[in-house]
Design an enzyme around this catalytic site. Sequence first.
Site, PDB file in Angstrom:
ATOM      1  N   HIS A  92       0.183  -3.045   3.581  1.00  0.00           N
ATOM      2  CA  HIS A  92      -0.377  -2.592   4.863  1.00  0.00           C
ATOM      3  C   HIS A  92       0.177  -3.383   6.047  1.00  0.00           C
ATOM      4  O   HIS A  92      -0.551  -3.750   6.971  1.00  0.00           O
ATOM      5  CB  HIS A  92      -1.911  -2.659   4.841  1.00  0.00           C
ATOM      6  CG  HIS A  92      -2.538  -1.562   4.041  1.00  0.00           C
ATOM      7  ND1 HIS A  92      -2.510  -0.243   4.442  1.00  0.00           N
ATOM      8  CD2 HIS A  92      -3.186  -1.585   2.857  1.00  0.00           C
ATOM      9  CE1 HIS A  92      -3.133   0.504   3.538  1.00  0.00           C
ATOM     10  NE2 HIS A  92      -3.538  -0.290   2.552  1.00  0.00           N
ATOM     11  N   ASP A 148      -3.829  -5.900  -0.388  1.00  0.00           N
ATOM     12  CA  ASP A 148      -4.170  -4.720  -1.182  1.00  0.00           C
ATOM     13  C   ASP A 148      -3.057  -3.686  -1.070  1.00  0.00           C
ATOM     14  O   ASP A 148      -2.257  -3.701  -0.135  1.00  0.00           O
ATOM     15  CB  ASP A 148      -5.500  -4.113  -0.708  1.00  0.00           C
ATOM     16  CG  ASP A 148      -5.456  -3.678   0.754  1.00  0.00           C
ATOM     17  OD1 ASP A 148      -4.911  -4.444   1.573  1.00  0.00           O
ATOM     18  OD2 ASP A 148      -5.968  -2.590   1.082  1.00  0.00           O
ATOM     19  N   GLU A 149      -3.013  -2.805  -2.052  1.00  0.00           N
ATOM     20  CA  GLU A 149      -2.126  -1.636  -2.047  1.00  0.00           C
ATOM     21  C   GLU A 149      -0.690  -2.020  -1.657  1.00  0.00           C
ATOM     22  O   GLU A 149      -0.106  -1.475  -0.726  1.00  0.00           O
ATOM     23  CB  GLU A 149      -2.689  -0.564  -1.115  1.00  0.00           C
ATOM     24  CG  GLU A 149      -4.057  -0.059  -1.603  1.00  0.00           C
ATOM     25  CD  GLU A 149      -4.673   1.021  -0.736  1.00  0.00           C
ATOM     26  OE1 GLU A 149      -4.355   1.078   0.467  1.00  0.00           O
ATOM     27  OE2 GLU A 149      -5.479   1.822  -1.260  1.00  0.00           O
ATOM     28  N   VAL A 150      -0.137  -2.955  -2.410  1.00  0.00           N
ATOM     29  CA  VAL A 150       1.241  -3.404  -2.149  1.00  0.00           C
ATOM     30  C   VAL A 150       2.192  -2.442  -2.869  1.00  0.00           C
ATOM     31  O   VAL A 150       2.733  -2.750  -3.932  1.00  0.00           O
ATOM     32  CB  VAL A 150       1.439  -4.863  -2.622  1.00  0.00           C
ATOM     33  CG1 VAL A 150       2.797  -5.399  -2.165  1.00  0.00           C
ATOM     34  CG2 VAL A 150       0.328  -5.761  -2.074  1.00  0.00           C
ATOM     35  N   ASP A 199      -7.328  -5.464  -5.890  1.00  0.00           N
ATOM     36  CA  ASP A 199      -6.736  -4.351  -6.654  1.00  0.00           C
ATOM     37  C   ASP A 199      -5.404  -4.679  -7.300  1.00  0.00           C
ATOM     38  O   ASP A 199      -5.100  -4.173  -8.382  1.00  0.00           O
ATOM     39  CB  ASP A 199      -6.599  -3.095  -5.771  1.00  0.00           C
ATOM     40  CG  ASP A 199      -5.837  -3.347  -4.486  1.00  0.00           C
ATOM     41  OD1 ASP A 199      -4.735  -2.808  -4.315  1.00  0.00           O
ATOM     42  OD2 ASP A 199      -6.355  -4.076  -3.622  1.00  0.00           O
TER      43      ASP A 199
END
Length: 483
Positions: A92, A148-150, A199
């Site tokens: 992000h 998160d969400e890499v 996550d």
Amino acid sequence: MSGSTPFKMRLVHLDLKGAPPKVSYLSEIFPLFHDLGANGLLIEYEDMFPYEGHLQLLRAKHAYSPSEVKEILHLARLSELEVIPLVQTFGHMEFVLKHAAFAHLREVALFPNTLNPHEAESLALVGAMIDQVLGLHGGSSWLHIGCDEVYHLGEGAASRRWLEQEQHSKAQLCLSHVRAVASHVLARHPGTTPLLWDDMLRDIPKDQLAVSGVPQLVELVLWDYRADLDIHDKVLLMEKYRECGFLRLWAASAFKGATGASQALPPIEHHLRNHAQWLQVAGSGPADTLQGIVLTGWQRYDHFSVLCELLPVGIPSLAACLQLLLHGEFTDYVKSRVESFLGISSLDITDSVSEGAGSFPGSSILALITQVSLHLRSSVDALLEGNRYVTGWFSPYHRRRNLIHPVMVQHIQPEALSLLARWSSLVQELEAALQLVFYPDAVEEWLEENVLPSMQRLQGLLQDLSQAAAPQPPSTGPTPDTG
């Protein structure tokens, strides 16, 4: 106030990467957050932070000034809300990596979300961001470093070379960067503990997590926004993290921004169920396993996506969820407390929101957006696609050719003009209400996304109607065959 709630800390998440509120609105809403049961804020500044020096290009047009950030912190203290800033440092990272000056630090050239963890410049960049943010948040007990969400991690050229050496894994690559960022925080700001979304760590084997050193550096925030989250699975995950060495864990729920990228009204029942299940998770593990809960309120799914539910629209959902956390269940008594706090006569949790004005800060925005979301498009559709005079005598075929029976103008035009006048008046009222809370670019974006398409269809019908009704020059072309 907290009663028997298992969550000592209850943080309201302010996602400022879309429709950031003016400080004047925060001054009105912070006391309500406190009254409802919140005792902290997680502020995700993104491009609203007043970065300086070589980072100044990260600022949004209406970014807060340093004095405004200090005022926000002062207002939070007045309402007994502990502030935890959030700085994205891995995934992000769009608001940083979209700029040409930093594009070379992307993990994948076409994907500005993920930072290349191999470049020394990458760590220097996030280190500078962290130092500037904590410089204005002196004495902050925690800093959330995101992660998160890499997406696409390990797919860049440097990562592929690294992964081929000594059988390195993507898990090691992730943990290495997290360890470097967390170590920077602890070295430069020894009184501040890093928080981390969980996550990217969920599927990493227990032994690998344990030996990485990360559990001794950060506190994990387990996030799940579903209305049907797996309670048993979540308890097992907490046990795994504890066995790896993470001494303190947090939960993260959602009060808005988690049920659709373009959602305009939050489904309160969904969010209440999510919080009720987090209470069950907290009650199923060892006491005090979860230090606190972050009630996330996402404003965009990522830096490039559309706006979802605006903060004032999400206040009833936030109020219901905070009160549920405090009282353990959402009884009629708790519902009446929420209605009293908000000045709402009746909160309907099974509908998107309750129609009707409240008295909380921003309640007029909720009432007007409810009208727009539930009725604008459907009323225009009813005229254009359900009115027998429009569909029978002024179809797209007729409109393209400026054909209309003169009598039909009288059957269509008054209703269309009346509808346009009604919506124009309401939209004008909504625009004025939005301008009190948000900056011009957010007002423009919300109206253009949610109001303009229907209004343009209505205006287009009236324009075509006027043109068709005007005296036409003689035509040699064919006319409709009337039999």
